[in-house]
Design an enzyme around this catalytic site. Structure first.
Site, PDB file in Angstrom:
ATOM      1  N   ALA A  27       0.966  -1.259   0.061  1.00  0.00           N
ATOM      2  CA  ALA A  27      -0.277   0.488   0.126  1.00  0.00           C
ATOM      3  C   ALA A  27       0.347   1.191  -0.104  1.00  0.00           C
ATOM      4  O   ALA A  27      -0.140   2.391  -0.845  1.00  0.00           O
ATOM      5  CB  ALA A  27      -1.071  -0.184   1.485  1.00  0.00           C
ATOM      6  N   PHE A  38      -2.440   1.524   5.451  1.00  0.00           N
ATOM      7  CA  PHE A  38      -3.342   0.459   6.811  1.00  0.00           C
ATOM      8  C   PHE A  38      -3.004   0.531   7.783  1.00  0.00           C
ATOM      9  O   PHE A  38      -2.839   0.196   8.628  1.00  0.00           O
ATOM     10  CB  PHE A  38      -3.644  -1.509   6.408  1.00  0.00           C
ATOM     11  CG  PHE A  38      -3.796  -1.466   4.603  1.00  0.00           C
ATOM     12  CD1 PHE A  38      -3.835  -1.720   3.464  1.00  0.00           C
ATOM     13  CD2 PHE A  38      -5.217  -1.688   5.097  1.00  0.00           C
ATOM     14  CE1 PHE A  38      -4.426  -1.986   2.744  1.00  0.00           C
ATOM     15  CE2 PHE A  38      -5.872  -1.691   3.639  1.00  0.00           C
ATOM     16  CZ  PHE A  38      -5.353  -1.871   2.367  1.00  0.00           C
ATOM     17  N   HIS A 124      -4.120 -10.402  -3.343  1.00  0.00           N
ATOM     18  CA  HIS A 124      -4.952  -9.980  -2.794  1.00  0.00           C
ATOM     19  C   HIS A 124      -6.498  -9.148  -3.618  1.00  0.00           C
ATOM     20  O   HIS A 124      -7.102  -9.178  -2.451  1.00  0.00           O
ATOM     21  CB  HIS A 124      -4.378  -8.440  -1.572  1.00  0.00           C
ATOM     22  CG  HIS A 124      -3.368  -9.391  -0.531  1.00  0.00           C
ATOM     23  ND1 HIS A 124      -2.751  -8.509   0.063  1.00  0.00           N
ATOM     24  CD2 HIS A 124      -2.933 -10.657  -0.440  1.00  0.00           C
ATOM     25  CE1 HIS A 124      -1.952  -9.666   1.042  1.00  0.00           C
ATOM     26  NE2 HIS A 124      -2.420 -10.132   0.706  1.00  0.00           N
ATOM     27  N   CYS A 132     -19.789 -13.105  -7.122  1.00  0.00           N
ATOM     28  CA  CYS A 132     -21.022 -13.960  -6.157  1.00  0.00           C
ATOM     29  C   CYS A 132     -20.142 -15.173  -5.930  1.00  0.00           C
ATOM     30  O   CYS A 132     -19.453 -16.274  -6.190  1.00  0.00           O
ATOM     31  CB  CYS A 132     -21.713 -14.704  -7.535  1.00  0.00           C
ATOM     32  SG  CYS A 132     -22.534 -15.405  -5.598  1.00  0.00           S
TER      33      CYS A 132
HETATM   34  N1  APR Z   1       7.379   5.865   0.325  1.00  0.00           N
HETATM   35  C1  APR Z   1       7.700   5.197   0.903  1.00  0.00           C
HETATM   36  N2  APR Z   1       7.037   3.815   1.855  1.00  0.00           N
HETATM   37  C2  APR Z   1       5.539   3.927   2.424  1.00  0.00           C
HETATM   38  C3  APR Z   1       5.820   5.625   1.904  1.00  0.00           C
HETATM   39  C4  APR Z   1       6.003   6.148   0.843  1.00  0.00           C
HETATM   40  N3  APR Z   1       5.806   7.466   0.461  1.00  0.00           N
HETATM   41  N4  APR Z   1       4.131   5.440   2.318  1.00  0.00           N
HETATM   42  C5  APR Z   1       4.238   4.472   2.915  1.00  0.00           C
HETATM   43  N5  APR Z   1       5.061   3.751   2.944  1.00  0.00           N
HETATM   44  C6  APR Z   1       5.150   2.828   3.763  1.00  0.00           C
HETATM   45  C7  APR Z   1       4.549   2.766   5.342  1.00  0.00           C
HETATM   46  O1  APR Z   1       5.973   3.501   6.125  1.00  0.00           O
HETATM   47  C8  APR Z   1       4.448   1.428   5.983  1.00  0.00           C
HETATM   48  O2  APR Z   1       5.025   0.656   6.060  1.00  0.00           O
HETATM   49  O3  APR Z   1       4.116   1.853   3.357  1.00  0.00           O
HETATM   50  C9  APR Z   1       4.275   0.394   4.640  1.00  0.00           C
HETATM   51  C10 APR Z   1       2.649   0.035   4.179  1.00  0.00           C
HETATM   52  O4  APR Z   1       2.879  -0.922   4.286  1.00  0.00           O
HETATM   53  P1  APR Z   1       1.131  -1.841   5.295  1.00  0.00           P
HETATM   54  O5  APR Z   1       0.490  -0.443   5.130  1.00  0.00           O
HETATM   55  O6  APR Z   1       1.127  -2.710   6.694  1.00  0.00           O
HETATM   56  O7  APR Z   1       0.747  -2.256   3.586  1.00  0.00           O
HETATM   57  P2  APR Z   1       1.094  -3.372   3.262  1.00  0.00           P
HETATM   58  O8  APR Z   1       1.986  -3.789   3.555  1.00  0.00           O
HETATM   59  O9  APR Z   1       0.332  -3.358   1.671  1.00  0.00           O
HETATM   60  O10 APR Z   1      -0.116  -4.484   3.669  1.00  0.00           O
HETATM   61  C11 APR Z   1      -0.458  -5.458   3.580  1.00  0.00           C
HETATM   62  O11 APR Z   1      -2.125  -5.390   5.066  1.00  0.00           O
HETATM   63  O12 APR Z   1      -4.237  -4.836   6.151  1.00  0.00           O
HETATM   64  C12 APR Z   1      -3.875  -6.343   4.646  1.00  0.00           C
HETATM   65  O13 APR Z   1      -4.687  -6.639   2.619  1.00  0.00           O
HETATM   66  C13 APR Z   1      -4.044  -5.653   3.096  1.00  0.00           C
HETATM   67  O14 APR Z   1      -2.767  -5.756   1.087  1.00  0.00           O
HETATM   68  C14 APR Z   1      -2.495  -5.507   1.905  1.00  0.00           C
HETATM   69  C15 APR Z   1      -1.676  -6.168   3.549  1.00  0.00           C
END
Ligand code: APR
Length: 256
Positions: A27, A38, A124, A132
């Site tokens: 994300a 998230f 994901h 459905c």
């Molecule tokens: N540049 C660098 N790093 C960034 C930036 C940016 N502009 N914006 C956010 N981050 C980093 C944050 O510091 C964080 O550690 O990206 C990371 C995102 O981590 P999460 O929010 O945990 O997202 P993700 O790893 O994709 O989550 C995995 O969890 O909730 C479930 O299904 C959902 O696919 C998701 C999965």
């Protein structure tokens, strides 16, 4: 550890020397497009405990809450455009250096940046439509939202009456087999894997950078904050994805 602009040149050199590069994104690559992640401290989703798949199936109220959150996320993500990080990865795919991107994201921004859909492996699922759970029929979100806002009831399948859910993968839901197979294949085929914008805490997805590393690939982690796998990485870059990867994006074709 490297940071900022010099990191871009270090990563560029690693890519240059690599035979097959794969990106694993989370994300964090979409926050610069206005879509919150998230687990960053300021994430609006931190307050929401994820709704497990079994609860979605068992509870009409959980389904209503899941759809309320889905439409709230859609409103935030509406109009989001790919950013420099997406464009940089799309350039690597277009250059033939990166066969595909493995992503945990459901926002479709890798495809919007120009990566062909069959070269975006969505572990994901995808949040741009619904299906459905019983017969697999695809349902469009606009029609679902209109009905939901009129009745407050979660949708059921117009074909078989089954429960309809966003085509994303919830905690406790089975992972997409074909996507998992392809992600494994790529993790084993690459000699450089870039983990970009993920806290690397959710499995089995986070297992792919590890698999590549254990198979001899160089593991680069680019993330604003420390991650669970930093200790395994060959290079950790703490910085903003757009700034670090931006220089790798080939200039967009001149508009005539
Ligand atoms: N540049 C660098 N790093 C960034 C930036 C940016 N502009 N914006 C956010 N981050 C980093 C944050 O510091 C964080 O550690 O990206 C990371 C995102 O981590 P999460 O929010 O945990 O997202 P993700 O790893 O994709 O989550 C995995 O969890 O909730 C479930 O299904 C959902 O696919 C998701 C999965």
């Amino acid at each position: 550890m490297a940071s900022g602009r010099d990191a871009a040149s270090v990563i560029a050199r690693l890519i240059e020397r690599a035979r097959t590069v794969v990106a694993f994104t989370g994300a964090g690559i979409s926050t610069e497009s206005g879509i919150p992640d998230f687990r960053s401290p300021d994430s609006p989703w931190l307050a929401n405990r994820p709704i497990d798949f079994d609860l979605f199936v068992a509870s009409p109220e959980a389904r209503r809450e899941a759809w309320r959150r889905k439409f709230a996320m859609d409103d935030i993500a509406r109009g989001a455009k790919p950013n420099a990080g997406h464009r940089a990865l799309a350039s690597l795919v277009a250059a033939g250096k990166m066969p595909a991107v493995i992503t945990q994201n459901i926002d479709g921004l890798h495809q919007a940046a120009g990566i062909p859909p069959d070269q975006v492996i969505e572990l994901h699922g995808n949040g741009t439509y619904a299906t459905c759970l019983a017969c697999g029929l695809r349902h469009e979100l606009d029609a679902i939202r209109t009905a939901f806002e009129a009745t407050g009831e979660a949708p059921t399948c117009r074909h078989c009456g089954g429960l309809v859910k966003s085509a994303t993968v919830s905690f406790g839901q089975g992972m997409p087999e074909e996507a998992m197979r392809r992600a494994r294949e790529l993790a084993l085929a690459c000699d450089l894997i870039l983990a970009v914008g993920s806290s690397l805490v959710v499995y089995p997805a986070a297992g792919f950078p590890l698999l590549a590393k254990r198979n001899g690939a160089t593991l680069v982690i680019l993330n604003r904050e420390p991650t669970e796998l930093d200790c395994m990485a060959d290079l950790v870059v703490q910085g903003e994805i757009g700034q670090v990867l931006g220089p790798l994006a080939s200039p967009s074709p001149a508009t005539h």
